[in-house]
Motif scaffolding. Structure first.
Motif, short mmCIF file in Angstrom:
data_model
loop_
_atom_site.label_atom_id
_atom_site.label_comp_id
_atom_site.label_asym_id
_atom_site.label_seq_id
_atom_site.Cartn_x
_atom_site.Cartn_y
_atom_site.Cartn_z
N PRO A 28 6.90 3.44 2.37
CA PRO A 28 6.99 4.21 1.13
C PRO A 28 8.40 4.31 0.57
O PRO A 28 8.59 4.69 -0.58
CB PRO A 28 6.48 5.60 1.49
CG PRO A 28 5.93 5.51 2.83
CD PRO A 28 6.38 4.25 3.47
N SER A 79 0.86 -1.16 0.00
CA SER A 79 0.00 0.00 0.00
C SER A 79 0.91 1.22 0.00
O SER A 79 1.01 1.95 -0.98
CB SER A 79 -0.92 -0.06 1.23
OG SER A 79 -1.31 1.19 1.64
N LYS A 80 1.64 1.41 1.11
CA LYS A 80 2.58 2.53 1.21
C LYS A 80 3.69 2.42 0.16
O LYS A 80 4.19 3.43 -0.33
CB LYS A 80 3.21 2.57 2.61
CG LYS A 80 2.21 2.78 3.73
CD LYS A 80 1.68 4.20 3.72
CE LYS A 80 0.71 4.43 4.87
NZ LYS A 80 0.14 5.78 4.84
N GLN A 122 3.17 3.09 -12.27
CA GLN A 122 1.95 2.61 -11.65
C GLN A 122 1.86 1.09 -11.74
O GLN A 122 2.10 0.51 -12.80
CB GLN A 122 0.73 3.25 -12.30
CG GLN A 122 0.61 4.73 -11.96
CD GLN A 122 -0.82 5.21 -12.06
OE1 GLN A 122 -1.59 4.72 -12.88
NE2 GLN A 122 -1.19 6.19 -11.24
N THR A 180 3.08 4.28 -3.21
CA THR A 180 2.67 5.68 -3.22
C THR A 180 3.69 6.59 -3.90
O THR A 180 4.89 6.33 -3.88
CB THR A 180 2.41 6.20 -1.79
OG1 THR A 180 3.57 5.94 -0.99
CG2 THR A 180 1.22 5.51 -1.17
N SER A 181 3.19 7.67 -4.49
CA SER A 181 4.02 8.70 -5.12
C SER A 181 3.57 10.07 -4.62
O SER A 181 2.43 10.24 -4.21
CB SER A 181 3.88 8.65 -6.64
OG SER A 181 4.47 7.49 -7.18
#
Length: 313
Positions: free
Chosen positions: A236, A27-28, A43, A31-32
């Protein structure tokens, strides 16, 4: 200390005992923009995260931060640098390259994130190719009234636990005082060192003061402790070739006598440090809330006013 998973991590909630068999998700790590940059990840659709799903057109972005490429002591060289031949999936000199997740694939000389694609190759902000190991000490005591009796929550009837929390300077989040494992360092030593640096400001103490702290802490950190979680962290900063892993350990001061004599003082990466009452209302970063919840379950302490939420997830 080099920042740990503290501010950016999120864990898929799994019990530490079965986390080898659980299907993790990102999930993290999808991320961008990438933390500390304007870099946008490629993506990755949810159904294409896993490496077992074929994806011929997968075109991740390559990125390693300048701070890592500058060659600080905590970072590896680039994979193709002369004289650098890391031993992945094993202890490599003083550097632990084994993963708590089990064996990981090495492809074209680079380790592959065991959980799947992230849309980014290279190391980003992480120093090591492959697993980057952190440690998070959860130091707890029972909340007590003025005459020393344990305080029970009026609704759940369970005793209230407190833990030492720091407010991090970098992101303003309340967190467990943790950090990265140094080369050659045992996890137990990391847990103790990080707690001293973050919650007791040991780096600014005189040798005499530090020796006194050491003596007091030794009792707490040498007693029986509880490993709350060991494994992969959805963070992230993770990339296809570098990722965070952590070990969260609970050190509990049953009588409160050890910690009562230790003056909490924010240091290193911490802005504020204090004892915090534990409940589900705590606004900690997601993974840390989960660690804390596991501690309350193990200790039979108060977590929620709703009995239904006390069950394991």
């Amino acid at each position: 200390s080099n920042l740990s998973a503290n501010c950016w991590s999120h864990l898929h909630p799994v019990n530490m005992l079965n986390n080898y068999n659980v299907k993790f998700h990102h999930s993290k790590a999808l991320t961008s923009p990438y933390p500390g940059s304007r870099i946008e990840r490629g993506q990755v659709p949810e159904d294409k995260v896993g490496w077992l799903t074929e994806w011929e057109d997968y075109n991740p972005v390559e990125y390693t931060a300048k701070s890592v490429l500058a060659g600080p002591i905590w970072a590896d060289p680039q994979i193709n640098d002369e004289g650098f031949s890391p031993k992945f999936n094993e202890r490599d000199g003083e550097v632990e390259r084994k993963s708590l997740h089990g064996l990981y694939v090495v492809e074209n000389g680079r380790p592959r994130n065991p959980v799947g694609r992230t849309g980014l190759t290279g190391r980003g902000l992480l120093g090591r190719w492959g697993p980057n190991h952190a440690a998070d000490p959860v130091v707890t005591r029972w909340k007590r009234d003025r005459i020393g009796n344990k305080v029970a929550h009026p609704v759940s009837g369970k005793n209230i636990l407190q833990f030492v929390a720091i407010k991090r300077r970098d992101c303003g989040e309340w967190a467990i005082p943790g950090g990265m494992v140094d080369p050659g360092e045992k996890i137990t030593a990391t847990l103790k060192r990080e707690f001293e640096e973050e919650a007791l400001n040991s780096l600014q103490k005189s040798p005499e003061e530090k020796a006194k702290l050491e003596k007091q802490l030794q009792k707490l950190f040498s007693q029986e402790h509880l490993v709350v979680y060991r494994g992969y962290v959805d963070d992230p900063r993770n990339t296809d070739n570098a990722w965070m892993e952590t070990e969260a350990v609970n050190y509990h001061d049953e009588t409160g006598e050890t910690m009562d004599n230790l003056p909490l003082e924010a240091g290193d990466d911490a802005g504020v440090v204090k004892w915090v009452d534990i409940s589900e209302k705590l606004e900690l970063y997601a993974s840390h809330s989960y660690f804390i919840k596991l501690v309350t379950e193990k200790r039979g302490a108060h977590w929620s006013e709703d009995p239904g939420s006390e069950c394991h997830e």
